[in-house]
Design an enzyme around this catalytic site. Structure first.
Site, PDB file in Angstrom:
ATOM      1  N   GLU B 134       0.852  -1.181   0.000  1.00  0.00           N
ATOM      2  CA  GLU B 134       0.000   0.000   0.000  1.00  0.00           C
ATOM      3  C   GLU B 134       0.891   1.235   0.000  1.00  0.00           C
ATOM      4  O   GLU B 134       1.839   1.312   0.782  1.00  0.00           O
ATOM      5  CB  GLU B 134      -0.906  -0.033   1.244  1.00  0.00           C
ATOM      6  N   ASP B 190      -7.447   2.296  -8.369  1.00  0.00           N
ATOM      7  CA  ASP B 190      -7.793   3.678  -8.674  1.00  0.00           C
ATOM      8  C   ASP B 190      -7.994   3.807 -10.188  1.00  0.00           C
ATOM      9  O   ASP B 190      -7.102   3.503 -10.949  1.00  0.00           O
ATOM     10  CB  ASP B 190      -6.648   4.589  -8.210  1.00  0.00           C
ATOM     11  N   THR B 265     -13.469  -7.686   0.086  1.00  0.00           N
ATOM     12  CA  THR B 265     -12.697  -6.462   0.321  1.00  0.00           C
ATOM     13  C   THR B 265     -13.644  -5.329   0.692  1.00  0.00           C
ATOM     14  O   THR B 265     -14.843  -5.401   0.431  1.00  0.00           O
ATOM     15  CB  THR B 265     -11.866  -6.037  -0.917  1.00  0.00           C
ATOM     16  N   GLU B 267     -13.957  -2.379  -0.569  1.00  0.00           N
ATOM     17  CA  GLU B 267     -14.567  -1.797  -1.770  1.00  0.00           C
ATOM     18  C   GLU B 267     -15.684  -2.692  -2.288  1.00  0.00           C
ATOM     19  O   GLU B 267     -16.741  -2.220  -2.695  1.00  0.00           O
ATOM     20  CB  GLU B 267     -13.516  -1.607  -2.874  1.00  0.00           C
TER      21      GLU B 267
END
Lengths: 404, 289
Positions: B134, B190, B265, B267
């Site tokens: 990350e 992203d 996850t 998201e």
């Protein structure tokens, strides 16, 4: 003022050919006769950073800060002409021929590497051209590469044409691989099967060639940008690299193993000074120096170790070097208010005694060197000279980290 | 297709670790990164699997007195360690740990965010070392704490996952050796909608060469997104790359990993809440044809 622009790059090719770029001026000579070759074609308009011959010495490629890559070919006698000229989106850092002379490969400051057929003419200047694609077609900057552009894509896409223009400007060239940092140098292995690229992020990558999307290995160890890398027939499977971390390193490019490291220059806690390998001879002699220093150091790679082979203190700081067919070293130095031209030749009888070529030793060669030096001399004002040196400094361009 | 601009998305459930969702991976890295994969302190990440350097030094002192070539295990609770005196003596002076020939990270979650995927995968692959990468500081810290917490609460579990702050786009080869990984994950990356920012996308032709490098032949790359345009982008890039081939839905039948990326996850759960569509795509690393 008698400040001379040194050659940012020079190279000796087959058949005694000698090419150099002083600022944006490109020159080609025979260093056995001193004859200057006529180069017909549009001139470079920025510092020439890289020149390389093909294996036959019938063509050479030049590239640099004017964001162009030019291929030159021998017509007849002393006439050479520009076969093709390509405009790139970014400054070009290195350009060379593949071993079979069929392909020209070049790298740019963005980190991308492109190739095109050596014999191909200049691409047509139609503005809507796109990269010719075979394998790795879609480049991130062109959304037309995906088969469907959705409404969402064009709706949110405001900064459209001002985006990465590199795709539009690399007409006729294929993007074969990329780093995510400026590529500082590039070389081919002696067998022509691997392409080695070095970058600002301390990486040295060995990729297959022409399948550059297939990475063979990495040579990782440098702690600062890699200044230059060299391979040579004389080095066999060894690779030489220099870095802003103050070291010269010897690697095995077949597996990425670090064989030896030599730290040159100030010891910690002083800041390291960039080490720049300058040239490697046909018989394995390696010339290197600390950027900005007039002392040239010599090494040999012996059984996986770098052995010191003496040094010479030059009267001026060398900017580029090249070994000629006799394995003597031609040097272009940054000369301010000094006698003579920017060119000199380092000779040696055995590898521990280096001297500058004296006219008595070889009058005809000395004369040729002087002639070439005169022809390629351009004198500039002190301020322009200082700017030029800054442009030529790898440390100024690439160094990231402050301190050791 | 989402019409909201990504910058407005917030992480509501993690107030202390909330941070803007986007970092620019192209700018110079200003946090430490390893020079080579050998420089990573694996003991720090997986103490259950790797011994610390000082312990190895003590072992070396002991071992030199022993002439037998039989493997010596100092700490009975350490799993997977198999050292001989010879191995100990060849530890590189730079390493923090003994290079454990039997253990290395095999799954990597690129852009692991708040750790949802690696936490989901941990019990499914209890003996596989999984590492989340990350780029942002706060989520990395959050995941570190989360894992510590889980290891304390569940004795003997979650020892196989860890997180490291990393710019995977610039430094992936610094973290993993060639063909080290069996699986690599790109979950809800992203989208970087603007054309000018497309180069920041985690999937690009240049980066695919690096993903192929760290993956073993036969290794798998898993992608999932709720942004259809990004899904098409990723599929087209992977598909044209000579070192990847798409894995068919038939071959993915019952794949627990696929289920994890679709539902396991943070998201993914958010997308579920709004009944959004998720687009997975899985690719296999193949040899140069």
């Amino acid at each position: 003022m008698t400040h001379q622009i040194p050659a940012a790059t020079m190279v000796h090719g087959p058949s005694s050919l000698f090419a150099l770029g002083c600022g944006s001026s490109l020159y080609l000579f025979s260093c056995s006769t001193g004859q200057q070759m006529e180069l017909t074609g549009e001139k470079h308009t920025g510092i020439i950073r890289s020149i390389n011959f093909n294996s036959k010495g019938s063509m050479f490629v030049s590239a640099g800060d004017d964001k162009s890559v030019k291929v030159w070919k021998h017509d007849k006698g002393h006439h050479w002409s520009c076969l093709s000229s390509r405009k790139i989106g970014k400054k070009t850092t290195a350009a060379l021929f593949s071993h079979d002379d069929e392909t020209v490969v070049f790298s740019d400051k963005f980190g991308d590497v492109y190739s095109f057929p050596a014999q191909s003419p200049s691409p047509s200047s139609s503005s809507s051209s796109t990269t010719t694609t075979t394998t790795s077609s879609s480049s991130p900057s062109s959304s037309s590469s995906s088969s469907t552009t959705t409404a969402a894509d064009s709706a949110t896409d405001k900064s459209n044409d001002k985006g990465k223009v590199k795709n539009k400007d690399t007409e006729g060239s294929q993007n074969i691989m990329g780093h995510y940092a400026s590529i500082t140098d590039m070389t081919m292995t002696p067998d022509g099967k691997y392409l080695i690229t070095a970058d600002k992020d301390e990486h040295i990558r060995v990729s297959h060639f022409p399948h550059a999307f297939d990475i063979s290995c990495y040579c990782l160890s440098h702690k600062e940008f890699v200044s230059r890398i060299f391979t040579a027939h004389s080095l066999k499977d060894n690779l030489i690299s220099g870095s802003g971390d103050g070291s010269l390193r010897l690697w095995n490019w077949t597996n990425g193993h670090l064989l030896d490291t030599v730290f040159i220059g100030p010891l910690p806690p002083a800041d390291p000074v960039t080490v720049v390998p300058l040239a490697v001879s046909n018989h394995g002699l390696i010339a290197a120096h600390l950027e900005g220093s007039p002392k040239v150091l010599f090494y040999r790679a012996v059984n996986g170790k770098l052995e010191v082979k003496g040094s010479i203190d030059l009267p001026a700081v060398p900017v580029s070097c090249s070994f000629d067919q006799h394995n003597w070293i031609w040097v272009s130095s940054a000369k301010a208010d000094q006698q003579g031209t920017h060119l000199s030749i380092i000779t040696y009888s055995n590898e521990y005694e280096y001297t500058l070529l004296h006219p008595d030793v070889n009058p005809s060669l000395f004369k040729i060197m002087e002639q070439i030096g005169e022809t390629t001399s351009s004198k500039v004002a002190a301020s322009e000279y200082t700017n030029m040196l800054q442009e030529l400094s790898k440390t100024a361009q690439y160094k990231k980290h402050a301190g050791a | 297709m989402t019409t909201q601009t990504p910058q407005k998305r917030k992480k509501p459930i993690k107030p202390y670790h909330r941070i803007k969702a986007h970092a620019n991976p192209l700018s110079d890295v200003n946090f430490p990164y390893p020079t080579t994969p050998e420089d990573i302190n694996w003991h720090h990440h997986y103490p259950a699997y790797f011994q610390a350097k000082h312990e190895i030094a003590e072992a070396a002192a002991l071992d030199t007195a022993i002439t037998t070539a039989a493997p010596t295990i100092l700490n009975a609770e350490i799993v997977g360690m198999n050292r001989t005196a010879a191995e100990v003596n060849t530890t590189s002076s730079q390493g923090h740990h003994q290079h454990n020939h039997h253990k290395q990270v095999e799954f990597a979650d690129i852009g692991c965010g708040y750790g949802g995927l690696i936490v989901t995968l941990s019990p499914l692959f209890p003996d596989t070392l999984i590492l989340g990468l990350e780029i942002r500081d706060k989520p990395t810290q959050y995941v570190e704490e989360r894992i510590k917490d889980l290891r304390e609460k569940k004795e003997g579990e979650y020892n196989n996952i860890s997180v490291i702050r990393a710019n995977a786009m610039k430094y992936l080869p610094n973290f993993f050796r060639k063909a080290q990984l069996k699986k690599i994950f790109f979950t809800f990356p992203d989208p970087h909608f603007k054309k000018a920012n497309h180069k920041r996308r985690i999937i690009s032709p240049a980066l695919l060469a690096e993903y192929a490098y760290v993956l073993e032949i036969g290794g798998m790359a898993y992608t999932v997104t709720d942004v259809e345009e990004l899904h098409i982008w990723m599929v087209s890039h992977f598909s044209v790359h000579p070192l990847f081939e798409r894995v068919s839905d038939a071959d993915l039948e019952g794949d627990v990993v696929l289920r994890s990326i679709m539902y396991g996850t943070e998201e993914a759960k958010k997308v579920e809440k709004v009944d959004g569509k998720k687009y997975p795509a899985v690719f296999r690393r193949i040899a140069d044809p």
